[in-house]
Design a protein around this motif. Structure first.
Motif, short mmCIF file in Angstrom:
data_model
loop_
_atom_site.label_atom_id
_atom_site.label_comp_id
_atom_site.label_asym_id
_atom_site.label_seq_id
_atom_site.Cartn_x
_atom_site.Cartn_y
_atom_site.Cartn_z
N MET A 164 0.83 -1.17 0.00
CA MET A 164 0.00 0.00 0.00
C MET A 164 0.89 1.25 0.00
SD MET A 164 -3.12 1.02 2.33
CE MET A 164 -2.84 1.33 3.96
N LYS A 165 0.61 2.16 -0.92
CA LYS A 165 1.38 3.40 -1.02
C LYS A 165 0.70 4.48 -0.21
CE LYS A 165 3.62 3.11 -5.48
NZ LYS A 165 3.79 3.75 -6.77
N ILE A 166 1.53 5.32 0.40
CA ILE A 166 1.01 6.47 1.14
C ILE A 166 1.25 7.71 0.28
CG2 ILE A 166 1.25 7.90 3.19
CD1 ILE A 166 2.19 5.42 4.66
N THR A 167 0.19 8.43 0.00
CA THR A 167 0.34 9.66 -0.79
C THR A 167 0.02 10.85 0.11
OG1 THR A 167 -1.94 9.53 -1.55
CG2 THR A 167 -0.27 8.54 -2.96
N VAL A 168 0.83 11.88 -0.03
CA VAL A 168 0.63 13.10 0.74
C VAL A 168 0.19 14.19 -0.23
CG1 VAL A 168 1.74 14.81 2.22
CG2 VAL A 168 2.40 12.40 2.36
N LYS A 169 -0.93 14.80 0.08
CA LYS A 169 -1.41 15.88 -0.79
C LYS A 169 -0.53 17.11 -0.58
CE LYS A 169 -6.24 14.54 -0.93
NZ LYS A 169 -7.61 14.98 -0.68
N THR A 170 -0.10 17.70 -1.68
CA THR A 170 0.70 18.92 -1.57
C THR A 170 -0.25 20.12 -1.58
OG1 THR A 170 0.96 19.02 -3.95
CG2 THR A 170 2.69 17.90 -2.71
N LEU A 171 0.10 21.13 -0.79
CA LEU A 171 -0.70 22.32 -0.73
C LEU A 171 -0.48 23.16 -1.99
CD1 LEU A 171 -0.07 23.38 2.95
CD2 LEU A 171 -2.09 22.28 2.02
N LYS A 172 -1.48 23.92 -2.32
CA LYS A 172 -1.37 24.83 -3.46
C LYS A 172 -0.29 25.87 -3.13
CE LYS A 172 -4.18 28.07 -6.06
NZ LYS A 172 -5.48 28.72 -6.15
N PRO A 173 0.63 26.13 -4.05
CA PRO A 173 1.69 27.12 -3.74
C PRO A 173 1.10 28.51 -3.54
CG PRO A 173 1.79 26.43 -6.03
CD PRO A 173 0.75 25.58 -5.37
N ARG A 174 1.70 29.23 -2.61
CA ARG A 174 1.22 30.58 -2.31
C ARG A 174 1.65 31.56 -3.38
NH1 ARG A 174 0.10 32.18 3.20
NH2 ARG A 174 -0.31 30.33 4.41
N ASN A 175 0.86 32.58 -3.56
CA ASN A 175 1.18 33.63 -4.51
C ASN A 175 2.31 34.48 -3.91
OD1 ASN A 175 1.31 35.85 -6.16
ND2 ASN A 175 -0.90 36.18 -6.23
N PRO A 176 3.48 34.56 -4.55
CA PRO A 176 4.61 35.29 -3.96
C PRO A 176 4.42 36.81 -3.94
CG PRO A 176 5.16 34.50 -6.15
CD PRO A 176 3.83 33.92 -5.81
N LEU A 177 3.42 37.32 -4.63
CA LEU A 177 3.21 38.77 -4.67
C LEU A 177 2.28 39.27 -3.58
CD1 LEU A 177 2.79 39.18 -8.52
CD2 LEU A 177 4.85 39.43 -7.16
N VAL A 178 1.60 38.37 -2.89
CA VAL A 178 0.62 38.79 -1.90
C VAL A 178 1.30 39.29 -0.62
CG1 VAL A 178 -1.22 37.96 -0.38
CG2 VAL A 178 -1.21 37.34 -2.79
N ALA A 179 2.28 38.57 -0.12
CA ALA A 179 2.92 38.95 1.14
C ALA A 179 3.55 40.34 1.07
CB ALA A 179 3.95 37.90 1.55
N PRO A 180 4.34 40.67 0.04
CA PRO A 180 4.90 42.04 -0.01
C PRO A 180 3.82 43.11 -0.08
CG PRO A 180 6.04 40.63 -1.56
CD PRO A 180 4.89 39.86 -1.02
N ALA A 181 2.72 42.82 -0.76
CA ALA A 181 1.63 43.79 -0.86
C ALA A 181 1.03 44.06 0.51
CB ALA A 181 0.57 43.29 -1.82
N HIS A 182 0.90 43.04 1.34
CA HIS A 182 0.36 43.23 2.68
C HIS A 182 1.31 44.05 3.54
CE1 HIS A 182 -3.40 41.02 2.79
NE2 HIS A 182 -2.84 40.09 2.03
N PHE A 183 2.60 43.82 3.38
CA PHE A 183 3.58 44.58 4.17
C PHE A 183 3.59 46.05 3.76
CE2 PHE A 183 5.61 40.38 4.85
CZ PHE A 183 5.45 40.37 6.23
#
Length: 52
Positions: free
Chosen positions: A1-20
């Motif tokens: 039996m294989k174990i699969t881990v769901k990967t999260l959707k990558p974050r938008n790199p432009l959002v964090a600087p805009a918030h700052f």
């Protein structure tokens, strides 16, 4: 039996600087408008000639 881990959707790199940067409207705030109005009123009152 294989174990699969769901990967999260990558974050938008432009959002964090805009918030700052507190990204938002480019117009002057209400405080600035009030201060400028008060300065204009004071300039007008200084230019008026006083009647005896």
């Amino acid at each position: 039996m294989k174990i699969t881990v769901k990967t999260l959707k990558p974050r938008n790199p432009l959002v964090a600087p805009a918030h700052f940067r507190r990204a938002g409207s480019h117009r002057a705030g209400s405080r600035l408008v009030r201060q400028e109005g008060q300065r204009a009123l004071q300039r007008e009152l200084k230019q008026m000639t006083h009647s005896p």
